[in-house]
Structures are given as C-alpha cells and as structure tokens.
Design a protein around this motif. Structure first.
Motif, mmCIF file in Angstrom:
data_model
loop_
_atom_site.group_PDB
_atom_site.id
_atom_site.type_symbol
_atom_site.label_atom_id
_atom_site.label_comp_id
_atom_site.label_asym_id
_atom_site.label_seq_id
_atom_site.Cartn_x
_atom_site.Cartn_y
_atom_site.Cartn_z
ATOM 1 N N ALA A 1 0.898 -1.207 0.133
ATOM 2 C CA ALA A 1 0.092 -0.050 0.017
ATOM 3 C C ALA A 1 0.966 1.298 -0.024
ATOM 4 C CB ALA A 1 -1.013 0.089 1.240
ATOM 5 N N SER A 2 0.277 2.498 -0.411
ATOM 6 C CA SER A 2 1.207 3.707 -0.348
ATOM 7 C C SER A 2 0.133 4.585 0.165
ATOM 8 C CB SER A 2 1.528 4.063 -1.772
ATOM 9 O OG SER A 2 0.337 4.262 -2.486
ATOM 10 N N TYR A 3 0.924 5.746 0.983
ATOM 11 C CA TYR A 3 0.220 6.793 1.434
ATOM 12 C C TYR A 3 1.176 8.068 1.125
ATOM 13 C CZ TYR A 3 3.710 5.341 5.025
ATOM 14 O OH TYR A 3 4.708 5.025 5.557
ATOM 15 N N SER A 4 0.547 9.216 1.138
ATOM 16 C CA SER A 4 1.248 10.406 0.410
ATOM 17 C C SER A 4 0.728 11.548 1.326
ATOM 18 C CB SER A 4 0.788 10.633 -0.819
ATOM 19 O OG SER A 4 -0.579 10.730 -1.250
ATOM 20 N N ARG A 5 1.475 12.322 1.201
ATOM 21 C CA ARG A 5 1.340 14.049 1.799
ATOM 22 C C ARG A 5 1.793 15.187 0.804
ATOM 23 N NH1 ARG A 5 -2.598 14.703 6.190
ATOM 24 N NH2 ARG A 5 -2.260 12.988 7.504
ATOM 25 N N LYS A 6 0.899 16.113 0.855
ATOM 26 C CA LYS A 6 1.175 17.220 -0.321
ATOM 27 C C LYS A 6 1.245 18.630 0.729
ATOM 28 C CE LYS A 6 0.143 19.533 -4.482
ATOM 29 N NZ LYS A 6 -0.728 19.565 -5.706
ATOM 30 N N ALA B 1 -5.954 -7.846 6.844
ATOM 31 C CA ALA B 1 -5.252 -6.252 7.305
ATOM 32 C C ALA B 1 -5.477 -5.431 5.761
ATOM 33 C CB ALA B 1 -3.738 -6.411 7.354
ATOM 34 N N SER B 2 -5.215 -6.293 4.549
ATOM 35 C CA SER B 2 -5.456 -5.517 3.399
ATOM 36 C C SER B 2 -7.000 -4.974 3.129
ATOM 37 C CB SER B 2 -4.949 -6.469 2.129
ATOM 38 O OG SER B 2 -5.956 -7.543 1.951
ATOM 39 N N ARG B 3 -7.776 -5.718 3.740
ATOM 40 C CA ARG B 3 -9.121 -5.226 3.549
ATOM 41 C C ARG B 3 -9.561 -4.129 4.501
ATOM 42 N NH1 ARG B 3 -9.775 -11.005 2.773
ATOM 43 N NH2 ARG B 3 -10.336 -11.141 4.933
ATOM 44 N N GLU B 4 -8.867 -4.283 5.815
ATOM 45 C CA GLU B 4 -9.277 -3.267 6.747
ATOM 46 C C GLU B 4 -8.483 -1.943 6.767
ATOM 47 O OE1 GLU B 4 -9.057 -5.548 10.313
ATOM 48 O OE2 GLU B 4 -10.559 -7.031 9.565
ATOM 49 N N ILE B 5 -7.323 -1.866 6.040
ATOM 50 C CA ILE B 5 -6.279 -0.724 6.309
ATOM 51 C C ILE B 5 -7.162 0.448 5.754
ATOM 52 C CG2 ILE B 5 -5.157 -1.043 4.013
ATOM 53 C CD1 ILE B 5 -2.572 -0.618 5.823
ATOM 54 N N SER B 6 -8.256 0.517 4.924
ATOM 55 C CA SER B 6 -8.634 1.608 4.428
ATOM 56 C C SER B 6 -9.261 2.489 5.488
ATOM 57 C CB SER B 6 -9.666 1.330 3.422
ATOM 58 O OG SER B 6 -10.765 0.512 3.779
ATOM 59 N N SER B 7 -9.414 1.779 6.746
ATOM 60 C CA SER B 7 -10.065 2.364 7.860
ATOM 61 C C SER B 7 -9.094 3.778 8.442
ATOM 62 C CB SER B 7 -10.230 1.547 9.162
ATOM 63 O OG SER B 7 -9.085 0.972 9.658
ATOM 64 N N LEU B 8 -8.064 3.457 7.979
ATOM 65 C CA LEU B 8 -7.050 4.804 8.198
ATOM 66 C C LEU B 8 -7.529 6.003 7.708
ATOM 67 C CD1 LEU B 8 -3.587 2.813 8.480
ATOM 68 C CD2 LEU B 8 -4.712 3.671 10.502
ATOM 69 N N ILE B 9 -8.032 5.942 6.406
ATOM 70 C CA ILE B 9 -8.584 7.051 5.777
ATOM 71 C C ILE B 9 -9.144 7.960 6.743
ATOM 72 C CG2 ILE B 9 -9.863 7.980 3.837
ATOM 73 C CD1 ILE B 9 -8.916 5.435 2.458
ATOM 74 N N SER B 10 -9.898 7.515 7.706
ATOM 75 C CA SER B 10 -10.889 8.310 8.436
ATOM 76 C C SER B 10 -9.921 9.012 9.499
ATOM 77 C CB SER B 10 -11.869 7.482 9.302
ATOM 78 O OG SER B 10 -11.210 6.538 10.101
ATOM 79 N N GLN B 11 -8.685 8.655 9.823
ATOM 80 C CA GLN B 11 -7.680 9.184 10.554
ATOM 81 C C GLN B 11 -6.685 10.109 9.803
ATOM 82 O OE1 GLN B 11 -5.599 6.645 13.426
ATOM 83 N NE2 GLN B 11 -7.080 5.121 12.835
#
Length: 244
Positions: A56-61, A140-150
């Motif tokens: 998975a990848s995550y980013s900040r701008k 974990a791969s199915r549930e990790i999208s819950s971090l978007i709410s954080q």
C-alpha cells in the motif's frame, strides 16, 4: 594383365554392394522416421498458495517540505501500529524510501505564453509485506482503508499469492505428463496393430498457472496467476515414438 578383368569385376561388385547398403540404410532411416507416433501428454494439479505479498502507499502534499515530512512520518507510525495490531510481525513489514516530487500548475495565456506555478511538494511512501500467514495479511489489506478516517491518504493494492514449492511441483508435473504421453502413444500403437518403439524426441510445452474456477485463458507465453490463492498448474509434453 590377364587378371585385370577379374579385378575390375571385383571392384564393380564391391561398389554395387556399397550402393545397395547405402540405399538400404537410407530407406530404413526414412522408413523409421516416417513411422513415428507423435503425441502430446498433459498433466495438471490443484494447489494452494503459501506466500502472500501485499503493498500500500500513502502520501502527503504541502508547500512546506518539512511539514509534509512530519505528516508523512505520523502516517507511517499509524500504518505500522495498525499492521502490528492485526498480528503482522514487524520483521515482515518493509517501508520503502520516501519519494519526493515538486508539483506545478501549467497554463498558457491568450498570447500563447506558457508559465507555471509551484503548488507544493508531494511526498509518498510504500509499505509492503511478505508473509506465510495469508489470513492475517488478507484481513489487514481489507481493513487498512479505515486509516483514511484518521487522515491518512492511503491506496491499497490487491494481495498477490505465490507457492514456495513451485519447482518441485513442476518436476512432478513433467513426469506425469511424460507418462501420459507414453500411454497415449501406446494406445495409438495398439489400435494401429503395431508395437511402440523407443522415444526419439520429447519437447516440453508451456507451463501454465491459472486460478481455480476462474475461466482463465491460457497464454502463448505461459500464464502465471498471482491473484488467486487456489491455483491450478498445467504442463504439456510433446513426444515422438518409433512404431515397429
């Protein structure tokens, strides 16, 4: 000189025998090669994957590079803690180097002059996992999208599945496909009222791995399915036997 005709006759006889032998050998070779039984043997086996790879990848701008870096660091901690809480071992978690790029808006005015405006830095990082605990990684791969709410801007890829015993499986299938080819050749020989001779040629066909019950098509270059946990391996062997 009285023996000259006799010598000539002997030489002529030897030459005639040699020509006949060469002709006979050529005929036998042609006969043997034209009387071959050509078959294709097949073997397949169902198996279950025992290794999963997921990323998975995550980013900040931000226009502030330091601020974006701090935000990305907090995101990394959130991602790591999430995975550890789901039972993923720390040694199985890998974070790649941070990728930094400068972004611009480009536009052209009414006179055709081009210009750009700096809009900020884009920082991204990839996390990847390789594990033999398929269930935990799948969850974990199915549930990790819950971090978007954080507040984590995250994109998750689908898991890929592999099998550690693939080479042994391939050798086993080659043996089975060869036996299948011989059995088919024997059946043809029996129906043709001939006997099966020695193997004169064998070629390995394409090795294919497809998902079970996926209606997946074979590929000319060989299919290698990584999206299904349950797979089917298939191989062919082309063989030629002499018919006696």
């Amino acid at each position: 000189m009285k023996n000259t005709p006799i010598i000539v006759s002997i030489i002529g006889a030897i030459a005639l025998i040699c020509v006949a032998w060469i002709f006979g050998s050529s005929y036998r070779y042609k006969y043997n090669n034209s009387n071959t039984i050509n078959v294709t043997g097949n073997a397949k086996m169902d198996f279950e994957s025992d290794i999963v790879k997921w990323s998975a990848s995550y980013s900040r701008k931000s226009t502030d590079l330091s601020g974006a870096s701090e935000q990305l660091g907090r995101d990394r901690d959130l991602v790591k803690n999430f995975l550890l809480q789901r039972g993923i071992q720390e040694k199985e978690i890998r974070f790649n180097a941070v990728n930094i790029s400068r972004e611009f808006n480009y536009y052209t005015d009414s006179q055709g002059n081009s210009s750009n405006t700096f809009t900020g830095y884009n920082l991204s990082q990839q996390v990847s996992i390789e594990s033999k605990d398929l269930e935990k990684v799948d969850n974990a791969s199915r549930e990790i999208s819950s971090l978007i709410s954080q507040g984590v801007e995250l994109s998750s890829n689908a898991p890929n599945y592999y099998f550690s015993g693939l080479e042994d499986l391939k050798l086993q299938l080659i043996s089975q496909a060869s036996e299948n080819a011989k059995l088919r050749a024997q059946n043809i020989a029996t129906e043709s009222a001939t006997s099966l001779g020695q193997l004169v040629k064998a070629d390995l066909g394409i090795f294919q791995i497809t998902g079970q019950n996926d209606n997946e098509e074979y590929s000319y270059g060989g299919a290698f399915n990584t999206s299904s946990r349950s797979k089917t391996a298939n191989i062919t062997v082309k063989a030629s036997y002499l018919a006696r």
